[in-house]
Design a protein around this motif. Sequence first.
Motif, PDB file in Angstrom:
ATOM      1  N   ILE A  62       0.728  -1.175  -0.048  1.00 21.51           N
ATOM      2  CA  ILE A  62      -0.154  -0.085  -0.191  1.00 21.51           C
ATOM      3  C   ILE A  62       0.907   1.191  -0.054  1.00 21.51           C
ATOM      4  O   ILE A  62       0.657   2.378  -0.711  1.00 21.51           O
ATOM      5  N   TYR A  73       1.971   1.789  -3.730  1.00 22.05           N
ATOM      6  CA  TYR A  73       0.913   2.363  -4.284  1.00 22.05           C
ATOM      7  C   TYR A  73       0.742   3.999  -3.992  1.00 22.05           C
ATOM      8  O   TYR A  73       0.652   4.631  -4.829  1.00 22.05           O
ATOM      9  N   LEU A  74       0.676   4.277  -2.710  1.00 22.60           N
ATOM     10  CA  LEU A  74       0.502   5.734  -2.543  1.00 22.60           C
ATOM     11  C   LEU A  74       1.898   6.585  -2.808  1.00 22.60           C
ATOM     12  O   LEU A  74       1.556   7.759  -3.262  1.00 22.60           O
ATOM     13  N   CYS A  93      -7.864   1.935  -1.412  1.00 23.23           N
ATOM     14  CA  CYS A  93      -6.804   2.287  -2.370  1.00 23.23           C
ATOM     15  C   CYS A  93      -7.099   2.299  -3.931  1.00 23.23           C
ATOM     16  O   CYS A  93      -7.132   3.165  -4.440  1.00 23.23           O
ATOM     17  N   ALA A 109      -9.607   5.773  -3.547  1.00 22.39           N
ATOM     18  CA  ALA A 109      -8.800   6.821  -3.659  1.00 22.39           C
ATOM     19  C   ALA A 109      -8.823   7.526  -5.172  1.00 22.39           C
ATOM     20  O   ALA A 109      -8.715   8.804  -5.186  1.00 22.39           O
TER      21      ALA A 109
END
Length: 199
Positions: free
Chosen positions: A42, A45-46, A192, A196
């Motif tokens: 994650i 990803y961010l 996500c 998001a």
Amino acid sequence: MRQRVVADLSGLPISGERHSSPSWWGTLAFMLIEGTGFALAIGIYLYLAALAPAWPPVMPPDLAAGTGVTLVLLASLLPNALLSRWTDAQDLRRVRLGLLVMLGFGLVPLLLRILEFGALNLRWDDGAHGSIIWFLLGLHTAHLLSDLVETAVLAALMFTRHADNPRRFGDVRDEVVYWYFVVATWLPIYGCIYWAPRL
């Protein structure tokens, strides 16, 4: 002459309750390691989203299949809680039933996941965005699949003559805790991938 100290351990129980059981600690350690893997994925990803001039670079995934998986996983929490209660009571008949129900709740998200991969609007090799989305889904799919196999093995064991003993109930208790982990790890991934990009 060396003296040997020998102890008779035959009176010790074959299993322990929760934190006194080695398998409980093993399950906890596994969840901590795997949870770290999810957190790192994650984080990647961010990080990629923060670097990109526009995120996502393609149209966000369709909500239907991913939301279906989420709803099934959330609905599974009730029978999983009941299975936990029946395991604590060592009610073999209900534990058998609960494991069969949880087999169904393990299979349905995997079937929906097939649709979900098709609804992503990108392939695994469509740049960093495609790779991390497919990796996140693949990582969680591997956990769903491994849990389904473990539940099937436990269900089969609970229908044998070896079922009605504290050790087997302890195994089911560990499986109940692990399923909570599988559901909990999906929620931030769902946020996500699906929400998001829409914020």
